[in-house]
Scaffold this motif. Structure first.
Motif, PDB file in Angstrom:
ATOM      1  N   ALA A 191       0.819  -1.219   0.000  1.00  0.00           N
ATOM      2  CA  ALA A 191       0.000   0.000   0.000  1.00  0.00           C
ATOM      3  C   ALA A 191       0.853   1.270   0.000  1.00  0.00           C
ATOM      4  CB  ALA A 191      -0.912   0.001   1.224  1.00  0.00           C
ATOM      5  N   GLY A 208       2.422 -14.539   0.644  1.00  0.00           N
ATOM      6  CA  GLY A 208       2.753 -13.270   1.290  1.00  0.00           C
ATOM      7  C   GLY A 208       2.124 -13.135   2.662  1.00  0.00           C
ATOM      8  N   VAL A 266      -0.493 -11.337   3.857  1.00  0.00           N
ATOM      9  CA  VAL A 266      -1.946 -11.493   3.925  1.00  0.00           C
ATOM     10  C   VAL A 266      -2.350 -12.880   3.412  1.00  0.00           C
ATOM     11  CG1 VAL A 266      -4.173 -10.633   3.089  1.00  0.00           C
ATOM     12  CG2 VAL A 266      -2.355  -9.005   3.645  1.00  0.00           C
ATOM     13  N   GLY A 267      -1.827 -13.248   2.252  1.00  0.00           N
ATOM     14  CA  GLY A 267      -2.245 -14.491   1.592  1.00  0.00           C
ATOM     15  C   GLY A 267      -1.999 -15.738   2.420  1.00  0.00           C
ATOM     16  N   ALA A 300       1.123 -18.502  -6.331  1.00  0.00           N
ATOM     17  CA  ALA A 300       2.318 -17.759  -5.913  1.00  0.00           C
ATOM     18  C   ALA A 300       3.402 -17.913  -6.962  1.00  0.00           C
ATOM     19  CB  ALA A 300       2.805 -18.271  -4.561  1.00  0.00           C
ATOM     20  N   GLY A 301       4.445 -17.091  -6.842  1.00  0.00           N
ATOM     21  CA  GLY A 301       5.521 -17.094  -7.832  1.00  0.00           C
ATOM     22  C   GLY A 301       6.690 -17.968  -7.403  1.00  0.00           C
ATOM     23  N   TYR A 327       2.384 -19.294 -10.749  1.00  0.00           N
ATOM     24  CA  TYR A 327       1.918 -18.504 -11.904  1.00  0.00           C
ATOM     25  C   TYR A 327       3.062 -18.081 -12.818  1.00  0.00           C
ATOM     26  CZ  TYR A 327       3.538 -14.047  -9.906  1.00  0.00           C
ATOM     27  OH  TYR A 327       4.317 -13.030  -9.418  1.00  0.00           O
ATOM     28  N   ASN A 363      -5.131 -10.687  -4.152  1.00  0.00           N
ATOM     29  CA  ASN A 363      -4.129  -9.709  -3.727  1.00  0.00           C
ATOM     30  C   ASN A 363      -3.379  -9.108  -4.901  1.00  0.00           C
ATOM     31  OD1 ASN A 363      -4.277  -9.960  -0.807  1.00  0.00           O
ATOM     32  ND2 ASN A 363      -3.497 -12.050  -1.106  1.00  0.00           N
ATOM     33  N   CYS A 410      -8.810  -7.527  -2.332  1.00  0.00           N
ATOM     34  CA  CYS A 410      -7.967  -7.026  -1.236  1.00  0.00           C
ATOM     35  C   CYS A 410      -6.895  -6.101  -1.784  1.00  0.00           C
ATOM     36  CB  CYS A 410      -7.340  -8.213  -0.506  1.00  0.00           C
ATOM     37  SG  CYS A 410      -6.167  -7.713   0.756  1.00  0.00           S
ATOM     38  N   GLY A 411      -6.343  -6.458  -2.937  1.00  0.00           N
ATOM     39  CA  GLY A 411      -5.289  -5.636  -3.531  1.00  0.00           C
ATOM     40  C   GLY A 411      -5.057  -6.032  -4.969  1.00  0.00           C
ATOM     41  N   ILE A 468      -1.525  -5.893  -6.579  1.00  0.00           N
ATOM     42  CA  ILE A 468      -0.112  -5.470  -6.612  1.00  0.00           C
ATOM     43  C   ILE A 468       0.475  -5.498  -8.021  1.00  0.00           C
ATOM     44  CG2 ILE A 468       0.877  -7.747  -6.040  1.00  0.00           C
ATOM     45  CD1 ILE A 468       2.927  -6.140  -4.288  1.00  0.00           C
ATOM     46  N   SER A 469      -0.089  -6.329  -8.907  1.00  0.00           N
ATOM     47  CA  SER A 469       0.456  -6.383 -10.272  1.00  0.00           C
ATOM     48  C   SER A 469       0.236  -5.056 -11.006  1.00  0.00           C
ATOM     49  CB  SER A 469      -0.176  -7.527 -11.065  1.00  0.00           C
ATOM     50  OG  SER A 469      -1.520  -7.222 -11.393  1.00  0.00           O
ATOM     51  N   TYR A 499       0.187  -1.809  -9.309  1.00  0.00           N
ATOM     52  CA  TYR A 499       0.514  -0.603  -8.541  1.00  0.00           C
ATOM     53  C   TYR A 499       1.571   0.294  -9.195  1.00  0.00           C
ATOM     54  CZ  TYR A 499      -2.028  -2.702  -4.587  1.00  0.00           C
ATOM     55  OH  TYR A 499      -2.978  -3.257  -3.779  1.00  0.00           O
ATOM     56  N   VAL A 547     -11.307  -2.619   2.919  1.00  0.00           N
ATOM     57  CA  VAL A 547     -10.236  -1.800   3.509  1.00  0.00           C
ATOM     58  C   VAL A 547     -10.150  -2.181   4.979  1.00  0.00           C
ATOM     59  CG1 VAL A 547      -9.474   0.521   4.127  1.00  0.00           C
ATOM     60  CG2 VAL A 547     -10.446   0.119   1.873  1.00  0.00           C
ATOM     61  N   PHE A 562       7.619  -5.817  -4.820  1.00  0.00           N
ATOM     62  CA  PHE A 562       7.129  -5.744  -6.205  1.00  0.00           C
ATOM     63  C   PHE A 562       7.917  -6.673  -7.134  1.00  0.00           C
ATOM     64  CE2 PHE A 562       6.218  -1.852  -3.911  1.00  0.00           C
ATOM     65  CZ  PHE A 562       4.843  -1.804  -4.060  1.00  0.00           C
ATOM     66  N   GLY A 580       8.691  -9.759  -5.887  1.00  0.00           N
ATOM     67  CA  GLY A 580       8.444 -11.105  -5.338  1.00  0.00           C
ATOM     68  C   GLY A 580       9.639 -11.629  -4.560  1.00  0.00           C
TER      69      GLY A 580
HETATM   70  P1  NAP Z   1       3.019  -9.692   0.279  1.00  0.00           P
HETATM   71  O1  NAP Z   1       2.073 -10.635  -0.379  1.00  0.00           O
HETATM   72  O2  NAP Z   1       3.730 -10.135   1.497  1.00  0.00           O
HETATM   73  O3  NAP Z   1       4.131  -9.218  -0.763  1.00  0.00           O
HETATM   74  C1  NAP Z   1       3.809  -8.888  -2.054  1.00  0.00           C
HETATM   75  C2  NAP Z   1       3.845 -10.133  -2.978  1.00  0.00           C
HETATM   76  O4  NAP Z   1       3.090  -9.845  -4.153  1.00  0.00           O
HETATM   77  C3  NAP Z   1       5.221 -10.464  -3.514  1.00  0.00           C
HETATM   78  O5  NAP Z   1       5.974 -11.227  -2.623  1.00  0.00           O
HETATM   79  C4  NAP Z   1       4.894 -11.229  -4.796  1.00  0.00           C
HETATM   80  O6  NAP Z   1       4.729 -12.603  -4.510  1.00  0.00           O
HETATM   81  C5  NAP Z   1       3.526 -10.664  -5.193  1.00  0.00           C
HETATM   82  N1  NAP Z   1       3.646  -9.899  -6.436  1.00  0.00           N
HETATM   83  C6  NAP Z   1       4.391  -8.798  -6.661  1.00  0.00           C
HETATM   84  N2  NAP Z   1       4.242  -8.369  -7.927  1.00  0.00           N
HETATM   85  C7  NAP Z   1       3.384  -9.238  -8.520  1.00  0.00           C
HETATM   86  C8  NAP Z   1       2.828  -9.341  -9.818  1.00  0.00           C
HETATM   87  N3  NAP Z   1       3.143  -8.463 -10.796  1.00  0.00           N
HETATM   88  N4  NAP Z   1       1.984 -10.367 -10.085  1.00  0.00           N
HETATM   89  C9  NAP Z   1       1.659 -11.258  -9.133  1.00  0.00           C
HETATM   90  N5  NAP Z   1       2.156 -11.219  -7.868  1.00  0.00           N
HETATM   91  C10 NAP Z   1       3.000 -10.204  -7.573  1.00  0.00           C
HETATM   92  O7  NAP Z   1       2.236  -8.349   0.566  1.00  0.00           O
HETATM   93  P2  NAP Z   1       1.018  -8.171   1.584  1.00  0.00           P
HETATM   94  O8  NAP Z   1       1.388  -7.151   2.570  1.00  0.00           O
HETATM   95  O9  NAP Z   1       0.566  -9.504   2.051  1.00  0.00           O
HETATM   96  O10 NAP Z   1      -0.112  -7.537   0.650  1.00  0.00           O
HETATM   97  C11 NAP Z   1      -0.805  -8.358  -0.279  1.00  0.00           C
HETATM   98  C12 NAP Z   1      -1.895  -7.543  -0.970  1.00  0.00           C
HETATM   99  O11 NAP Z   1      -2.861  -7.139  -0.004  1.00  0.00           O
HETATM  100  C13 NAP Z   1      -1.409  -6.284  -1.652  1.00  0.00           C
HETATM  101  O12 NAP Z   1      -2.104  -6.122  -2.866  1.00  0.00           O
HETATM  102  C14 NAP Z   1      -1.816  -5.185  -0.680  1.00  0.00           C
HETATM  103  O13 NAP Z   1      -1.971  -3.948  -1.296  1.00  0.00           O
HETATM  104  C15 NAP Z   1      -3.110  -5.758  -0.156  1.00  0.00           C
HETATM  105  N6  NAP Z   1      -3.550  -5.227   1.137  1.00  0.00           N
HETATM  106  C16 NAP Z   1      -4.792  -4.663   1.181  1.00  0.00           C
HETATM  107  C17 NAP Z   1      -5.281  -4.193   2.370  1.00  0.00           C
HETATM  108  C18 NAP Z   1      -6.673  -3.621   2.400  1.00  0.00           C
HETATM  109  O14 NAP Z   1      -7.078  -3.064   3.412  1.00  0.00           O
HETATM  110  N7  NAP Z   1      -7.408  -3.735   1.312  1.00  0.00           N
HETATM  111  C19 NAP Z   1      -4.510  -4.250   3.529  1.00  0.00           C
HETATM  112  C20 NAP Z   1      -3.249  -4.861   3.456  1.00  0.00           C
HETATM  113  C21 NAP Z   1      -2.785  -5.353   2.248  1.00  0.00           C
HETATM  114  P3  NAP Z   1       5.083 -13.734  -5.625  1.00  0.00           P
HETATM  115  O15 NAP Z   1       6.514 -14.095  -5.387  1.00  0.00           O
HETATM  116  O16 NAP Z   1       4.125 -14.813  -5.310  1.00  0.00           O
HETATM  117  O17 NAP Z   1       4.874 -13.103  -6.975  1.00  0.00           O
END
Ligand code: NAP
Length: 335
Positions: free
Chosen positions: A50, A157, A159-160, A178-179, A199, A222, A244-245, A247-248, A250, A276, A321, A323
């Motif tokens: 975020a 990750g 959250v996941g 996951a990657g 993926y 995510n 939830c998100g 990230i691909s 952002y 949120v 970003f 991974g």
């Molecule tokens: P995280 O999963 O620990 O770290 C980000 C992971 O995203 C990376 O390790 C990578 O894993 C994957 N990634 C990065 N670029 C990518 C892409 N282009 N395609 C596919 N996967 C990609 O992060 P997190 O803190 O748990 O957050 C996960 C998601 O939840 C994010 O989208 C975040 O914004 C969202 N979030 C939302 C809220 C809300 O309130 N809505 C709150 C917290 C977090 P791989 O190695 O598997 O690619």
């Protein structure tokens, strides 16, 4: 030698990926608290996807970080000076104290935590913002029922990983996306997922067919982009898709890629809902208690990825970003 406060400030709003030009590294004097303030020595800084969104000058669920400000971030640390009635020297607090080693606060948004109940870093992960996101996002919005199939992207990750483990506790069949081989193996061997899709090396649509023969009832997304589109082709009647998100998307310099298969929602009378985490703030204690119990009983594991040194902040943030983080990404900035 006088001790200084190392800080990272926002210098310029990035277009696409943040770079060296985005940040200013500053060494400032350590401030003293005025009446009603505390001085916190920060130990751990949470690095979250975020943070990229907070750099954009755009309407969102929270104000953007302003140019020249210390970069906003969740932190945990210890009160080392206090002129505030509610906080004593020695208290440990979580709150948004930013990417710096010492922070002044008026106490608003600061919550005391107990390092005897859990390692301090957990309050930024499973017992912190990502934990609350996964818990409420899955249970309130995903509404998983025993026997259903739950698919999670960004599954290895912060959250996941938590979402998948809760879905298993709730009696669901759980498939993570996951990657890389190592992350996928970890999901099955360590977190107890039923299957995992790499993926980066597999055709996601084909793999979904194989791993979700009964279709997908809940998709906790995510990642967004192509993966969201792929899962939409496999959803069941009345499926729930938790946004939830994405990230691909952002760091996109082009418009966000929306799902072209969205009519699958119509056909299946399914719903897609954004969440949120902060909307559930009043109920955090309930979630913390239940997650804490699962960790204690061994039903849940918390994987962390801790990088040392505040100087590494710009590069460490980018690990999300690329991974390169494996578990909740945290920056250690002090003892
Ligand atoms: P995280 O999963 O620990 O770290 C980000 C992971 O995203 C990376 O390790 C990578 O894993 C994957 N990634 C990065 N670029 C990518 C892409 N282009 N395609 C596919 N996967 C990609 O992060 P997190 O803190 O748990 O957050 C996960 C998601 O939840 C994010 O989208 C975040 O914004 C969202 N979030 C939302 C809220 C809300 O309130 N809505 C709150 C917290 C977090 P791989 O190695 O598997 O690619």
């Amino acid at each position: 030698m006088t001790q200084l406060n190392k800080q990272w400030k926002l210098k310029a709003r990035p277009i696409g990926e943040p770079s060296a030009d985005t940040w200013d590294y500053v060494e400032a004097e350590i401030p003293s608290p005025a009446d009603g303030q505390i001085l916190v020595k920060v130990q751990y800084v949470s690095l979250d996807p975020a943070m990229r969104g907070w750099l954009n000058d755009a309407k969102s669920y929270i104000e953007p970080v302003q140019i020249g400000d210390v970069m906003r971030a969740g932190t945990v640390g210890q009160v080392i000076q206090s002129k505030h009635d509610a906080f004593a020297v020695g208290d440990f607090v979580v709150g948004h104290n930013g990417v710096q080693q010492y922070a002044l606060s008026d106490g608003k948004g600061m919550h005391k935590v107990d390092p005897k109940l859990a390692p301090l870093s957990y309050y930024l992960g499973v017992l912190g913002m990502p934990g609350m996101t996964g818990y409420f996002g899955l249970l309130k919005s995903g509404e998983p029922k025993s026997g259903e199939t739950v698919v999670i992207s960004g599954a290895a990750g912060a959250v996941g990983g938590l979402v998948g483990q809760i879905a298993k506790i709730k009696g669901c069949t759980v498939v993570g996306i996951a990657g890389g081989k190592e992350k996928c193996q970890f999901l099955i061997d360590e977190l107890g997922f039923d299957a995992a899709i790499d993926y980066k090396n597999e055709n996601v649509r084909k793999a979904l067919k194989q791993t979700c023969p009964k279709g997908v009832d809940v998709f906790f997304d995510n990642v967004g982009g192509d993966i969201l589109d792929d899962v939409l082709t496999r959803i069941n009647f009345k499926a729930r898709i938790v946004i939830c998100g994405a990230i691909s998307q952002y760091n996109n310099t082009r418009p966000v890629k929306g799902p072209s298969n969205y009519l699958s929602l119509l056909v299946n009378r399914a719903r897609m809902e954004g969440i949120v985490v902060f909307d559930n703030a009043k109920e955090y204690p309930v979630a913390m208690q239940e997650i804490g119990g699962w960790i204690k009983s061994g039903q849940m594991k918390a994987k962390e990825h801790i990088v040392e040194g505040i100087e590494t902040f710009p590069d460490t943030l980018m690990m999300l970003f690329k991974g390169q983080n494996f578990g909740k990404l945290i920056l250690k900035v002090g003892e």
